[in-house]
Design an enzyme around this catalytic site. Structure first.
Site, mmCIF file in Angstrom:
data_model
loop_
_atom_site.group_PDB
_atom_site.id
_atom_site.type_symbol
_atom_site.label_atom_id
_atom_site.label_comp_id
_atom_site.label_asym_id
_atom_site.label_seq_id
_atom_site.Cartn_x
_atom_site.Cartn_y
_atom_site.Cartn_z
ATOM 1 N N GLN A 12 30.059 39.220 36.865
ATOM 2 C CA GLN A 12 30.424 38.558 35.605
ATOM 3 C C GLN A 12 30.647 37.055 35.793
ATOM 4 O OE1 GLN A 12 33.829 39.503 32.448
ATOM 5 N NE2 GLN A 12 34.725 38.616 34.277
ATOM 6 N N SER A 84 35.549 44.425 43.761
ATOM 7 C CA SER A 84 36.550 43.847 42.867
ATOM 8 C C SER A 84 37.341 44.874 42.055
ATOM 9 C CB SER A 84 35.862 42.867 41.905
ATOM 10 O OG SER A 84 34.987 43.574 41.046
ATOM 11 N N SER A 125 43.513 36.594 43.245
ATOM 12 C CA SER A 125 43.768 37.454 42.086
ATOM 13 C C SER A 125 45.260 37.618 41.812
ATOM 14 C CB SER A 125 43.153 38.830 42.370
ATOM 15 O OG SER A 125 43.664 39.785 41.473
ATOM 16 N N GLU A 127 46.517 40.244 41.163
ATOM 17 C CA GLU A 127 46.927 41.519 41.773
ATOM 18 C C GLU A 127 47.742 41.288 43.040
ATOM 19 O OE1 GLU A 127 46.419 44.785 40.805
ATOM 20 O OE2 GLU A 127 45.509 44.133 38.927
ATOM 21 N N TYR A 149 42.885 46.571 47.408
ATOM 22 C CA TYR A 149 42.216 45.389 46.855
ATOM 23 C C TYR A 149 43.146 44.177 46.947
ATOM 24 C CZ TYR A 149 40.559 42.101 43.285
ATOM 25 O OH TYR A 149 40.163 40.953 42.622
HETATM 26 P P1 NAP Z 1 32.186 41.581 39.680
HETATM 27 O O1 NAP Z 1 31.538 41.464 38.347
HETATM 28 O O2 NAP Z 1 32.669 42.896 40.154
HETATM 29 O O3 NAP Z 1 31.161 40.985 40.750
HETATM 30 C C1 NAP Z 1 31.382 41.150 42.117
HETATM 31 C C2 NAP Z 1 30.263 40.463 42.874
HETATM 32 O O4 NAP Z 1 30.507 40.675 44.282
HETATM 33 C C3 NAP Z 1 28.871 41.007 42.558
HETATM 34 O O5 NAP Z 1 27.958 39.940 42.559
HETATM 35 C C4 NAP Z 1 28.591 41.930 43.742
HETATM 36 O O6 NAP Z 1 27.235 41.987 44.091
HETATM 37 C C5 NAP Z 1 29.326 41.189 44.863
HETATM 38 N N1 NAP Z 1 29.642 42.106 45.959
HETATM 39 C C6 NAP Z 1 30.456 43.184 45.924
HETATM 40 N N2 NAP Z 1 30.470 43.794 47.109
HETATM 41 C C7 NAP Z 1 29.621 43.092 47.908
HETATM 42 C C8 NAP Z 1 29.183 43.232 49.243
HETATM 43 N N3 NAP Z 1 29.631 44.208 50.025
HETATM 44 N N4 NAP Z 1 28.281 42.325 49.726
HETATM 45 C C9 NAP Z 1 27.831 41.315 48.947
HETATM 46 N N5 NAP Z 1 28.199 41.119 47.671
HETATM 47 C C10 NAP Z 1 29.083 42.009 47.163
HETATM 48 O O7 NAP Z 1 33.431 40.580 39.803
HETATM 49 P P2 NAP Z 1 33.883 39.419 38.789
HETATM 50 O O8 NAP Z 1 34.659 40.029 37.678
HETATM 51 O O9 NAP Z 1 32.728 38.531 38.510
HETATM 52 O O10 NAP Z 1 34.945 38.668 39.709
HETATM 53 C C11 NAP Z 1 34.535 37.616 40.595
HETATM 54 C C12 NAP Z 1 35.560 37.465 41.695
HETATM 55 O O11 NAP Z 1 36.843 37.158 41.115
HETATM 56 C C13 NAP Z 1 35.790 38.708 42.542
HETATM 57 O O12 NAP Z 1 36.056 38.276 43.863
HETATM 58 C C14 NAP Z 1 37.031 39.347 41.948
HETATM 59 O O13 NAP Z 1 37.711 40.124 42.902
HETATM 60 C C15 NAP Z 1 37.817 38.110 41.540
HETATM 61 N N6 NAP Z 1 38.716 38.304 40.409
HETATM 62 C C16 NAP Z 1 38.239 38.775 39.219
HETATM 63 C C17 NAP Z 1 39.097 38.930 38.148
HETATM 64 C C18 NAP Z 1 38.580 39.429 36.822
HETATM 65 O O14 NAP Z 1 39.415 39.718 35.939
HETATM 66 N N7 NAP Z 1 37.274 39.483 36.596
HETATM 67 C C19 NAP Z 1 40.453 38.583 38.279
HETATM 68 C C20 NAP Z 1 40.906 38.082 39.498
HETATM 69 C C21 NAP Z 1 40.026 37.922 40.560
HETATM 70 P P3 NAP Z 1 26.265 43.233 43.686
HETATM 71 O O15 NAP Z 1 25.728 42.894 42.318
HETATM 72 O O16 NAP Z 1 25.236 43.218 44.749
HETATM 73 O O17 NAP Z 1 27.137 44.462 43.684
#
Ligand code: NAP
Length: 320
Positions: A12, A84, A125, A127, A149
């Site tokens: 996202q 995530s 995060s 969290e 996490y």
């Molecule tokens: P997301 O939609 O779940 O995207 C996660 C990304 O990480 C995807 O591109 C995924 O690639 C990649 N990924 C996961 N496992 C991997 C692996 N083993 N090797 C390589 N790539 C991997 O997360 P998001 O919501 O965009 O969040 C972005 C970041 O912010 C994350 O680090 C999340 O923990 C952090 N965060 C998010 C929130 C929130 O509310 N959204 C809040 C706090 C922190 P694939 O497409 O290949 O699976």
């Protein structure tokens, strides 16, 4: 032209951040797991394929990260890749912690070895503050993770601080609270709720089941939150920032809002204890004062406005 590398570009935030950086004139490079295995649907949805460069790379392998940095010579790296999901982390604690920690360490080490002037953003995060004593959460609140996490994110957060303090690198963390959009992963609460509610409306489901709806969360809008990531790397000195809306709502208020908006009967909302988590944060919200003051980051949206936007986009794309 500045080059930025984004990890987690297929997620996202990665998709919205890519679009923002392209608008700002960057050359955007995304590290993906594999051209064939990675889900490029968000990048396609935003029309970004062909405008960004996608490079295959294993973030768990330092030599691969170093090679990519030496080839593309970025000015900035945004590390968004992570397992995530909090709930999945309880089923896969080792995989979650191993990847989410090793990837941060490898990128920072690769920066230190190749060009310590590269600016680094780490996706931390809210969290991390599982056991909350004082609200609102600020940059100096006590950290106490309650899930695998969260442990992985705390470790990544402190690795980032350590590289900043020990090697004088421009490394900073955005401590982001939940932020949502149409592009949110299918296994997250808001996405599941709206999608499920539309399924009821379209006769595909009879009711929706949830876990604990009494917990309160601080939710925001992803497109605004990625702006804060970029702002963090444009300052004179690296610092960590809490990025949040500043208020919390119960999940029940949110579910009721969505059901009422779609004119669905609230009796179709069911509670199933099997969805309760082993450990749960009851209420959490943050303060975005520092981000507003230092970054001039401006966030005014109520979460009901965000829900309206997501519902509209979900309805537009339903069944496609
Ligand atoms: P997301 O939609 O779940 O995207 C996660 C990304 O990480 C995807 O591109 C995924 O690639 C990649 N990924 C996961 N496992 C991997 C692996 N083993 N090797 C390589 N790539 C991997 O997360 P998001 O919501 O965009 O969040 C972005 C970041 O912010 C994350 O680090 C999340 O923990 C952090 N965060 C998010 C929130 C929130 O509310 N959204 C809040 C706090 C922190 P694939 O497409 O290949 O699976």
């Amino acid at each position: 032209m500045k080059t930025a590398i984004i990890t987690g570009i297929t997620g996202q935030d990665g998709a919205y951040l890519s679009r923002l950086l392209l608008e700002k004139g960057y050359n955007v490079i995304g590290i993906i797991r594999s051209q064939y295995g990675s889900n490029l649907s968000r990048l396609k949805y935003l029309g970004l394929i062909g405008k960004i460069t996608l490079v295959e790379g294993d973030l768990g392998d330092l030599s691969q990260v170093l090679t990519i940095l030496n080839s593309y010579k970025p000015a900035e790296i945004y590390n968004l890749a992570a397992q995530s999901s909090v709930s999945l982390s309880f089923q896969q604690p080792i995989g979650t912690i191993e990847f989410n920690v090793r990837s941060v360490l490898n990128i920072l080490e690769a920066i230190r070895l190749s060009n310590p002037a590269i600016r680094f953003y780490q996706a931390s995060s809210s969290e991390m503050f599982g056991l909350v004593n004082d609200l609102p959460i600020t940059e100096s609140s006590l950290i106490h993770p309650l899930s695998p996490y969260a442990i992985s994110k705390v470790t990544g957060h402190y690795i980032c601080i350590n590289y900043r303090e020990s090697y004088n690198m421009y490394a900073c963390s955005g401590i982001l609270f939940n932020h949502e959009s149409y592009l949110r992963g299918e296994n997250f609460f808001i996405k599941k709720l709206i999608h499920g509610a539309l399924d009821i409306l379209n006769g595909k489901e009879e009711f929706l089941e949830f876990g604990n709806l009494d917990i309160k969360r601080d939710f925001g809008w992803s497109e605004k939150y990625v702006e804060a990531m970029w702002l963090m790397l444009q300052q004179d000195k690296p610092e960590d920032f809490v990025i949040c809306s500043g208020t919390s709502l119960t999940l029940r208020e949110i579910v009721h809002y969505v059901f009422d908006k779609l004119k669905l009967d609230r009796n179709l909302i069911r509670i199933n204890p099997k969805y309760f988590r082993p450990t749960e944060i009851l209420d959490i919200y943050g303060s975005n004062e520092k981000a507003k003051n230092v970054l001039s980051w401006n966030y005014q949206m109520s979460f009901f406005e965000v829900l309206d936007l997501i519902i509209e986009e979900e309805q537009m794309n339903y069944g496609k």
